[in-house]
Design a protein around this motif. Structure first.
Motif, PDB file in Angstrom:
ATOM      1  N   LYS A   1      15.861   8.452  39.113  1.00  0.00           N
ATOM      2  CA  LYS A   1      15.336   7.355  38.297  1.00  0.00           C
ATOM      3  C   LYS A   1      14.145   6.662  38.943  1.00  0.00           C
ATOM      4  CE  LYS A   1      19.691   6.306  36.072  1.00  0.00           C
ATOM      5  NZ  LYS A   1      20.942   6.553  36.508  1.00  0.00           N
ATOM      6  N   LEU A   2      13.970   6.864  40.249  1.00  0.00           N
ATOM      7  CA  LEU A   2      12.914   6.155  40.954  1.00  0.00           C
ATOM      8  C   LEU A   2      12.311   7.073  42.009  1.00  0.00           C
ATOM      9  CD1 LEU A   2      11.433   3.465  41.461  1.00  0.00           C
ATOM     10  CD2 LEU A   2      13.260   2.851  43.059  1.00  0.00           C
ATOM     11  N   GLY A   3      11.005   7.333  41.896  1.00  0.00           N
ATOM     12  CA  GLY A   3      10.387   8.208  42.875  1.00  0.00           C
ATOM     13  C   GLY A   3       8.896   8.400  42.670  1.00  0.00           C
ATOM     14  N   GLN A   4       8.290   9.035  43.662  1.00  0.00           N
ATOM     15  CA  GLN A   4       6.865   9.393  43.625  1.00  0.00           C
ATOM     16  C   GLN A   4       6.735  10.844  44.069  1.00  0.00           C
ATOM     17  OE1 GLN A   4       6.015   6.553  46.641  1.00  0.00           O
ATOM     18  NE2 GLN A   4       5.148   5.035  45.241  1.00  0.00           N
ATOM     19  N   VAL A   5       5.790  11.555  43.458  1.00  0.00           N
ATOM     20  CA  VAL A   5       5.533  12.947  43.840  1.00  0.00           C
ATOM     21  C   VAL A   5       4.043  13.108  44.090  1.00  0.00           C
ATOM     22  CG1 VAL A   5       5.741  15.366  43.205  1.00  0.00           C
ATOM     23  CG2 VAL A   5       7.467  13.730  42.417  1.00  0.00           C
ATOM     24  N   LEU A   6       3.692  13.526  45.294  1.00  0.00           N
ATOM     25  CA  LEU A   6       2.309  13.778  45.652  1.00  0.00           C
ATOM     26  C   LEU A   6       2.056  15.273  45.533  1.00  0.00           C
ATOM     27  CD1 LEU A   6       2.820  10.937  46.711  1.00  0.00           C
ATOM     28  CD2 LEU A   6       1.512  11.497  48.750  1.00  0.00           C
ATOM     29  N   VAL A   7       1.041  15.638  44.744  1.00  0.00           N
ATOM     30  CA  VAL A   7       0.762  17.041  44.454  1.00  0.00           C
ATOM     31  C   VAL A   7      -0.553  17.440  45.108  1.00  0.00           C
ATOM     32  CG1 VAL A   7       0.416  18.749  42.634  1.00  0.00           C
ATOM     33  CG2 VAL A   7       1.967  16.829  42.248  1.00  0.00           C
ATOM     34  N   PHE A   8      -0.488  18.465  45.976  1.00  0.00           N
ATOM     35  CA  PHE A   8      -1.683  18.948  46.663  1.00  0.00           C
ATOM     36  C   PHE A   8      -1.932  20.388  46.239  1.00  0.00           C
ATOM     37  CE2 PHE A   8       0.298  15.730  49.297  1.00  0.00           C
ATOM     38  CZ  PHE A   8      -0.768  14.922  49.671  1.00  0.00           C
ATOM     39  N   ASP A   9      -3.048  20.629  45.572  1.00  0.00           N
ATOM     40  CA  ASP A   9      -3.379  21.977  45.123  1.00  0.00           C
ATOM     41  C   ASP A   9      -3.973  22.779  46.277  1.00  0.00           C
ATOM     42  OD1 ASP A   9      -2.629  22.177  42.361  1.00  0.00           O
ATOM     43  OD2 ASP A   9      -4.190  20.697  41.930  1.00  0.00           O
TER      44      ASP A   9
ATOM     45  N   ILE B   1       3.529  10.585  39.352  1.00  0.00           N
ATOM     46  CA  ILE B   1       2.935  11.781  39.936  1.00  0.00           C
ATOM     47  C   ILE B   1       1.496  11.469  40.336  1.00  0.00           C
ATOM     48  CG2 ILE B   1       2.481  14.235  39.615  1.00  0.00           C
ATOM     49  CD1 ILE B   1       5.412  13.506  39.239  1.00  0.00           C
ATOM     50  N   TYR B   2       1.113  11.886  41.542  1.00  0.00           N
ATOM     51  CA  TYR B   2      -0.239  11.623  42.045  1.00  0.00           C
ATOM     52  C   TYR B   2      -0.914  12.935  42.442  1.00  0.00           C
ATOM     53  CZ  TYR B   2       1.433   6.809  42.435  1.00  0.00           C
ATOM     54  OH  TYR B   2       1.944   5.563  42.164  1.00  0.00           O
ATOM     55  N   GLU B   3      -2.185  13.058  42.086  1.00  0.00           N
ATOM     56  CA  GLU B   3      -2.966  14.225  42.493  1.00  0.00           C
ATOM     57  C   GLU B   3      -4.447  13.891  42.402  1.00  0.00           C
ATOM     58  OE1 GLU B   3      -3.499  16.959  38.650  1.00  0.00           O
ATOM     59  OE2 GLU B   3      -1.402  16.744  39.255  1.00  0.00           O
TER      60      GLU B   3
ATOM     61  N   GLU C   1      -4.965  27.078  47.422  1.00  0.00           N
ATOM     62  CA  GLU C   1      -5.747  28.122  46.748  1.00  0.00           C
ATOM     63  C   GLU C   1      -5.011  28.671  45.527  1.00  0.00           C
ATOM     64  OE1 GLU C   1      -6.912  31.121  49.472  1.00  0.00           O
ATOM     65  OE2 GLU C   1      -8.250  29.802  50.607  1.00  0.00           O
ATOM     66  N   GLU C   2      -3.816  29.202  45.726  1.00  0.00           N
ATOM     67  CA  GLU C   2      -3.051  29.734  44.600  1.00  0.00           C
ATOM     68  C   GLU C   2      -1.657  29.132  44.544  1.00  0.00           C
ATOM     69  OE1 GLU C   2      -2.974  33.945  44.875  1.00  0.00           O
ATOM     70  OE2 GLU C   2      -5.122  34.188  44.466  1.00  0.00           O
ATOM     71  N   ARG C   3      -1.432  28.108  45.342  1.00  0.00           N
ATOM     72  CA  ARG C   3      -0.115  27.514  45.411  1.00  0.00           C
ATOM     73  C   ARG C   3      -0.219  25.993  45.333  1.00  0.00           C
ATOM     74  NH1 ARG C   3       3.657  31.161  46.929  1.00  0.00           N
ATOM     75  NH2 ARG C   3       5.066  29.618  47.802  1.00  0.00           N
ATOM     76  N   THR C   4       0.916  25.340  45.201  1.00  0.00           N
ATOM     77  CA  THR C   4       0.950  23.888  45.062  1.00  0.00           C
ATOM     78  C   THR C   4       1.965  23.316  46.036  1.00  0.00           C
ATOM     79  OG1 THR C   4       0.401  24.057  42.715  1.00  0.00           O
ATOM     80  CG2 THR C   4       1.333  21.983  43.471  1.00  0.00           C
ATOM     81  N   ASN C   5       1.513  22.361  46.855  1.00  0.00           N
ATOM     82  CA  ASN C   5       2.421  21.687  47.769  1.00  0.00           C
ATOM     83  C   ASN C   5       2.895  20.390  47.135  1.00  0.00           C
ATOM     84  OD1 ASN C   5       2.572  19.554  50.350  1.00  0.00           O
ATOM     85  ND2 ASN C   5       3.621  21.493  50.612  1.00  0.00           N
ATOM     86  N   LEU C   6       4.202  20.152  47.182  1.00  0.00           N
ATOM     87  CA  LEU C   6       4.794  18.956  46.595  1.00  0.00           C
ATOM     88  C   LEU C   6       5.445  18.118  47.686  1.00  0.00           C
ATOM     89  CD1 LEU C   6       6.577  20.586  43.514  1.00  0.00           C
ATOM     90  CD2 LEU C   6       4.368  19.456  43.543  1.00  0.00           C
ATOM     91  N   GLU C   7       5.156  16.832  47.676  1.00  0.00           N
ATOM     92  CA  GLU C   7       5.844  15.875  48.546  1.00  0.00           C
ATOM     93  C   GLU C   7       6.580  14.891  47.644  1.00  0.00           C
ATOM     94  OE1 GLU C   7       3.413  13.852  51.354  1.00  0.00           O
ATOM     95  OE2 GLU C   7       2.693  15.681  52.313  1.00  0.00           O
ATOM     96  N   LEU C   8       7.901  14.916  47.725  1.00  0.00           N
ATOM     97  CA  LEU C   8       8.709  14.044  46.881  1.00  0.00           C
ATOM     98  C   LEU C   8       9.243  12.881  47.697  1.00  0.00           C
ATOM     99  CD1 LEU C   8       9.285  17.245  45.954  1.00  0.00           C
ATOM    100  CD2 LEU C   8      10.638  16.068  44.240  1.00  0.00           C
ATOM    101  N   TYR C   9       9.017  11.670  47.218  1.00  0.00           N
ATOM    102  CA  TYR C   9       9.553  10.448  47.821  1.00  0.00           C
ATOM    103  C   TYR C   9      10.534   9.872  46.809  1.00  0.00           C
ATOM    104  CZ  TYR C   9       5.654  10.964  51.055  1.00  0.00           C
ATOM    105  OH  TYR C   9       4.776  11.454  51.998  1.00  0.00           O
TER     106      TYR C   9
END
Length: 250
Positions: free
Chosen positions: A202-210, A176-178, A212-220
């Motif tokens: 079993k294998l992946g990356q998640v980019l977390v972008f905060d 997980i990255y943020e 204002e009141e929500r969270t955007n997730l990019e899953l690879y």
């Protein structure tokens, strides 16, 4: 005479009881039929209720026609979102779909009309042969450039270029990255990893972008010889399953 009268009355009473039992049985049977027919009218296929109205169901069927036997994930139906326009692309090695909030359900190869950045609701893509993101690509997604400098700050937690946090979990190759912030988001990272682990990832990356009141997730997510990228925005992590309920069938 009295004995004959008694036998006649008793015979009538017995017959009435038999008739009442038959009427009761008939009433039960009719009641069951009514319940069954009502259930069938609400659950037209395999006894499972279909979400959404006719327009939504027609839209979903058209999407199945577009992608054929290719596997993909759609978010669950949400009446609060409203109609969606799907913009898709298909090539010999990849395919994708983007869902935009719209006035009516539609399927297009190019986005129609004017849309704002907030209209994008959900994205999914599947590319053959692609690998997970390298550190430089991950940093650039967060607007961070320069030579890679990774430093361990605690067990299974690292910091890249003094800006980007990387969370891991023992025996699970999901990261997980943020951006580094004031709050400790290790609990959030652990929750995301645990969710994906339960889905069989079993294998992946998640980019977390905060936001204002929500969270955007990019899953690879890496599956055999393909890379699947899924992007959406949530207000609470409990919403993950709304977007990824079918993730474990891929």
């Amino acid at each position: 005479m009295n004995m004959h009268w008694y036998i006649s009355v008793r015979f009538i009473i017995i017959r009435l009881r038999v008739v009442n039992i038959k009427i009761l049985r008939l009433s039960i049977i009719i009641g069951c039929l009514v319940v069954f027919l009502s259930a069938c009218s609400q659950n037209p296929e395999n006894g499972v209720a279909k979400p959404g109205d006719d327009a939504y169901q027609e839209w979903v069927q058209k999407i199945k026609t577009v992608f054929g036997d290719r596997s993909y994930i759609l978010p669950e139906y949400d009446p609060n979102v409203g109609p969606l326009e799907m913009v898709y692309g298909i090539s010999s090695t990849s395919y994708s779909l983007d869902l935009y909030r719209s006035d009516a359900y539609s399927i297009q190869k190019e986005l129609s009309g004017l849309h704002t950045v907030h209209d994008l609701y959900y994205s999914y893509s599947n590319s053959e042969g692609k690998q997970l993101l390298e550190d430089t690509k991950i940093l650039s997604r967060f607007g961070v450039e320069g030579e890679i400098n990774r430093k361990e700050i605690t067990k299974n937690q690292f910091i890249l270029n003094n800006t980007l946090l990387e969370f891991q979990k023992e025996n699970i190759d999901i990261k997980i990255y943020e951006l580094k912030g004031l709050q400790d988001n290790k609990g959030r990272a652990d929750a995301i990893i645990t969710f994906l682990e339960k889905k069989g990832i079993k294998l992946g990356q998640v980019l977390v972008f905060d936001l204002e009141e929500r969270t955007n997730l990019e899953l690879y997510l890496a599956f055999d010889n393909s890379l699947q990228v899924i992007s959406f925005t949530v207000q609470d992590l409990n919403e993950l399953d709304n977007y990824l309920v079918d993730l474990n069938i891929l």
